[in-house]
Motif scaffolding. Structure first.
Motif, PDB file in Angstrom:
ATOM      1  N   HIS A   1       1.833  12.400  -9.474  1.00 10.10           N
ATOM      2  CA  HIS A   1       1.039  13.626  -9.429  1.00 10.10           C
ATOM      3  C   HIS A   1       1.786  14.801  -8.808  1.00 10.10           C
ATOM      4  CE1 HIS A   1      -2.721  11.816 -10.836  1.00 10.10           C
ATOM      5  NE2 HIS A   1      -2.358  10.737 -10.165  1.00 10.10           N
ATOM      6  N   GLY A   2       3.025  14.600  -8.417  1.00 11.29           N
ATOM      7  CA  GLY A   2       3.797  15.700  -7.849  1.00 11.29           C
ATOM      8  C   GLY A   2       3.316  16.150  -6.488  1.00 11.29           C
ATOM      9  N   VAL A   3       2.866  15.199  -5.683  1.00 10.01           N
ATOM     10  CA  VAL A   3       2.390  15.491  -4.331  1.00 10.01           C
ATOM     11  C   VAL A   3       3.467  15.072  -3.331  1.00 10.01           C
ATOM     12  CG1 VAL A   3       0.665  14.908  -2.583  1.00 10.01           C
ATOM     13  CG2 VAL A   3      -0.025  15.231  -4.971  1.00 10.01           C
ATOM     14  N   ARG A   4       3.735  15.919  -2.366  1.00  8.99           N
ATOM     15  CA  ARG A   4       4.718  15.598  -1.327  1.00  8.99           C
ATOM     16  C   ARG A   4       4.026  14.905  -0.156  1.00  8.99           C
ATOM     17  NH1 ARG A   4       9.414  18.538  -1.506  1.00  8.99           N
ATOM     18  NH2 ARG A   4      10.120  17.035   0.055  1.00  8.99           N
ATOM     19  N   VAL A   5       4.627  13.836   0.344  1.00  8.72           N
ATOM     20  CA  VAL A   5       4.042  13.052   1.432  1.00  8.72           C
ATOM     21  C   VAL A   5       4.694  13.441   2.754  1.00  8.72           C
ATOM     22  CG1 VAL A   5       3.641  10.747   2.358  1.00  8.72           C
ATOM     23  CG2 VAL A   5       3.522  11.138  -0.122  1.00  8.72           C
ATOM     24  N   VAL A   6       3.851  13.737   3.739  1.00 14.36           N
ATOM     25  CA  VAL A   6       4.271  13.991   5.116  1.00 14.36           C
ATOM     26  C   VAL A   6       3.586  12.935   5.975  1.00 14.36           C
ATOM     27  CG1 VAL A   6       4.262  15.606   7.050  1.00 14.36           C
ATOM     28  CG2 VAL A   6       4.521  16.475   4.697  1.00 14.36           C
ATOM     29  N   ALA A   7       4.358  12.042   6.579  1.00 14.03           N
ATOM     30  CA  ALA A   7       3.801  10.910   7.325  1.00 14.03           C
ATOM     31  C   ALA A   7       3.894  11.148   8.829  1.00 14.03           C
ATOM     32  CB  ALA A   7       4.535   9.624   6.957  1.00 14.03           C
ATOM     33  N   ASP A   8       2.749  11.120   9.484  1.00 11.18           N
ATOM     34  CA  ASP A   8       2.695  11.149  10.948  1.00 11.18           C
ATOM     35  C   ASP A   8       2.766   9.702  11.423  1.00 11.18           C
ATOM     36  OD1 ASP A   8       1.994  11.095  13.613  1.00 11.18           O
ATOM     37  OD2 ASP A   8       0.161  12.268  13.382  1.00 11.18           O
ATOM     38  N   GLU A   9       3.921   9.312  11.994  1.00 11.44           N
ATOM     39  CA  GLU A   9       4.146   7.927  12.410  1.00 11.44           C
ATOM     40  C   GLU A   9       4.311   7.817  13.927  1.00 11.44           C
ATOM     41  OE1 GLU A   9       6.008   6.008   8.411  1.00 11.44           O
ATOM     42  OE2 GLU A   9       7.443   7.187   9.600  1.00 11.44           O
ATOM     43  N   ILE A  10       3.596   8.659  14.650  1.00 11.40           N
ATOM     44  CA  ILE A  10       3.749   8.728  16.101  1.00 11.40           C
ATOM     45  C   ILE A  10       3.339   7.434  16.794  1.00 11.40           C
ATOM     46  CG2 ILE A  10       1.467   9.697  16.566  1.00 11.40           C
ATOM     47  CD1 ILE A  10       2.810  11.529  18.656  1.00 11.40           C
ATOM     48  N   HIS A  11       2.388   6.681  16.225  1.00 14.69           N
ATOM     49  CA  HIS A  11       1.927   5.436  16.855  1.00 14.69           C
ATOM     50  C   HIS A  11       2.731   4.220  16.411  1.00 14.69           C
ATOM     51  CE1 HIS A  11      -1.699   6.733  19.046  1.00 14.69           C
ATOM     52  NE2 HIS A  11      -1.876   7.609  18.077  1.00 14.69           N
TER      53      HIS A  11
ATOM     54  N   GLU B   1       0.826  -1.208   0.000  1.00 17.55           N
ATOM     55  CA  GLU B   1       0.000   0.000   0.000  1.00 17.55           C
ATOM     56  C   GLU B   1       0.857   1.254   0.000  1.00 17.55           C
ATOM     57  OE1 GLU B   1      -4.054  -1.296   2.367  1.00 17.55           O
ATOM     58  OE2 GLU B   1      -2.196  -1.122   3.509  1.00 17.55           O
ATOM     59  N   LEU B   2       1.884   1.279   0.832  1.00 17.21           N
ATOM     60  CA  LEU B   2       2.733   2.461   0.921  1.00 17.21           C
ATOM     61  C   LEU B   2       3.531   2.668  -0.356  1.00 17.21           C
ATOM     62  CD1 LEU B   2       3.958   2.124   4.613  1.00 17.21           C
ATOM     63  CD2 LEU B   2       2.206   3.682   3.712  1.00 17.21           C
ATOM     64  N   THR B   3       3.958   1.583  -0.973  1.00 17.57           N
ATOM     65  CA  THR B   3       4.663   1.695  -2.254  1.00 17.57           C
ATOM     66  C   THR B   3       3.732   2.274  -3.317  1.00 17.57           C
ATOM     67  OG1 THR B   3       6.105  -0.165  -1.704  1.00 17.57           O
ATOM     68  CG2 THR B   3       5.921   0.423  -4.030  1.00 17.57           C
ATOM     69  N   ALA B   4       2.476   1.842  -3.316  1.00 18.20           N
ATOM     70  CA  ALA B   4       1.500   2.397  -4.254  1.00 18.20           C
ATOM     71  C   ALA B   4       1.256   3.878  -3.984  1.00 18.20           C
ATOM     72  CB  ALA B   4       0.191   1.615  -4.165  1.00 18.20           C
ATOM     73  N   VAL B   5       1.186   4.248  -2.707  1.00 19.49           N
ATOM     74  CA  VAL B   5       1.034   5.661  -2.340  1.00 19.49           C
ATOM     75  C   VAL B   5       2.204   6.482  -2.872  1.00 19.49           C
ATOM     76  CG1 VAL B   5       1.168   7.241  -0.378  1.00 19.49           C
ATOM     77  CG2 VAL B   5      -0.429   5.312  -0.323  1.00 19.49           C
ATOM     78  N   ALA B   6       3.418   5.972  -2.663  1.00 19.40           N
ATOM     79  CA  ALA B   6       4.597   6.689  -3.134  1.00 19.40           C
ATOM     80  C   ALA B   6       4.570   6.858  -4.651  1.00 19.40           C
ATOM     81  CB  ALA B   6       5.864   5.952  -2.701  1.00 19.40           C
ATOM     82  N   GLY B   7       4.124   5.819  -5.367  1.00 27.17           N
ATOM     83  CA  GLY B   7       4.030   5.915  -6.814  1.00 27.17           C
ATOM     84  C   GLY B   7       3.033   6.960  -7.260  1.00 27.17           C
ATOM     85  N   LEU B   8       1.859   6.993  -6.620  1.00 23.21           N
ATOM     86  CA  LEU B   8       0.867   8.007  -6.949  1.00 23.21           C
ATOM     87  C   LEU B   8       1.386   9.413  -6.643  1.00 23.21           C
ATOM     88  CD1 LEU B   8      -2.481   6.443  -5.621  1.00 23.21           C
ATOM     89  CD2 LEU B   8      -1.768   6.733  -8.000  1.00 23.21           C
TER      90      LEU B   8
END
Length: 392
Positions: free
Chosen positions: A202-212, A191-198
């Motif tokens: 589309h030129g979207v920057r990902v900011v991941a909140d991984e506090i949990h 799923e995360l690899t697919a997110v990164a590909g999308l």
């Protein structure tokens, strides 16, 4: 339950170490927001004593008078070593980290690094309410990409949101909640690899909140977003806050992928210097020496998930609950009870138990509540009893 004793063995379930009377002596938000006749199972604070390695580190610092400004790289180094042990990830580079006062402050700073005022921030609703507040605080607009039927990321909905967010060619960011709050879903590597590909497409920057991230159920595996292919220009926020109950000892880390190092260099000095020195000491000790305590906590949380499932099946069978793979939060679908969009108010007014209202989590949250499992089994049993009486 017994009170915490100095030097108590870490094998004791920390969720069973404090009595209700001891908990009511606390002055934190969870135990002060409501009158004493209300059982508080809402905000993300755990009903546990402080892990001994963390308590010792703080006590030693206070004894030294070590209460100045924070310095050095002990915190990111401890997190990198924890990530290698727990997640098999050796890609967390200490030189690509920056101290932030806490994770949500770090989210705001990350959004400011990769977008401009008025730009879009995509979220997967229902999601942690401060995502909406932080985007507004940073003068960004929210674009929702609702979760799918199984409460997992809907890649088609996400791609549609990416297209809408990038209308006119403006920058956009995707604020990823991983593991997801409130559902407790752990996103898979695929799923995360697919997110990164999308995001790349589309030129979207990902900011991941991984506090949990440290709080994962038996049989589940957390995957750091920055560890998957295509995530090189991503940013991640991490801390020991949720795993070791350190919300009052603030200190977070903003972690950059290899292609985001230049963005990280633009974090204002005033942001990092505002981090609590005692907080950094506490988080460092948790990641470095708190593994045994964490393992015992995770076992207790697994027990509590099973307990809640059994209690709901027996007393409130119309409430739908899918035990989460992570976090210590339970997302309860109460729509079949016929209590409207805000069952939390009914449970509070009639049952004197405080839960988070699902409507605060955005589209798809109506008719739901979020229950905090990080407490003694006896209090979970009492909460379900009160919830049952509220609808009986």
């Amino acid at each position: 339950m017994t009170g915490l004793l100095s030097g108590a063995p870490t094998a004791v379930n920390p969720l069973r170490q404090l009595t209700i009377d001891q908990l009511r002596q606390r002055t934190s938000l969870k135990w002060r927001e409501y009158p004493d006749d209300v059982l508080p199972l809402w905000v993300a604070e755990m009903d546990v004593p402080l892990a001994e390695p963390v308590a010792r580190a703080i006590t030693d610092a206070v004894a030294r008078g070590d209460t100045g400004y924070t310095a050095g790289t002990a915190y990111p180094q401890a997190l990198a070593e924890f990530a290698a042990r727990r997640w098999g990830w050796d890609g967390l580079a200490v030189e690509r980290t920056a101290l932030v006062p806490d994770v949500m402050h770090g989210v705001v700073e990350a959004l400011r690094l990769v977008t401009e005022p008025g730009d879009a921030v995509i979220v997967n609703c229902p999601v942690y309410p401060p995502f909406y507040e932080s985007a507004a605080h940073a003068d960004r607009r929210i674009v929702e990409a609702p979760l799918g039927e199984a409460l997992r990321i809907d890649l088609d909905a996400l791609e549609d949101a990416f297209r809408r967010a990038r209308t006119g060619g403006r920058p956009a960011a995707y604020l990823l909640c991983s593991p997801h709050n409130p559902t407790g879903v752990v996103h898979s590597a695929a799923e995360l690899t697919a997110v990164a590909g999308l995001a790349q497409r589309h030129g979207v920057r990902v900011v991941a909140d991984e506090i949990h991230a440290p709080v994962v159920a038996e049989g589940a595996r957390f995957v750091p977003y920055l560890s998957v292919p295509g995530a090189e220009n991503g940013l991640s926020l991490m801390s020991a806050s949720k795993g070791w109950n350190l919300s009052g000892l603030r200190g977070g880390l903003l972690v950059a992928g290899p292609a985001a190092a230049e963005d990280l260099a633009r974090v204002p000095f005033g942001v990092s210097v505002s981090t609590s020195h005692l907080g950094v000491i506490a988080h460092t000790a948790a990641f470095r020496d708190g593994g045994e305590w964490l393992d015992t906590l995770l076992t207790g949380l697994d027990d509590n998930r099973r307990l809640l499932s059994a209690l709901l099946a027996e007393h409130l069978p119309s409430v739908r609950y899918q035990p989460g793979q992570a976090t210590y939060l339970a997302w309860l679908d109460c729509r079949a009870l016929g209590l409207g969009d805000d069952p939390a108010t009914v449970f509070l007014d009639r049952g004197r138990v405080a839960l988070n209202p699902g409507s605060a989590f955005g589209t798809g949250g109506g008719g739901h509540v979020r229950l905090n499992l990080a407490t003694a089994p006896e209090l979970i049993t009492e909460a379900v009893r009160r919830m049952t009486s509220a609808v009986g």
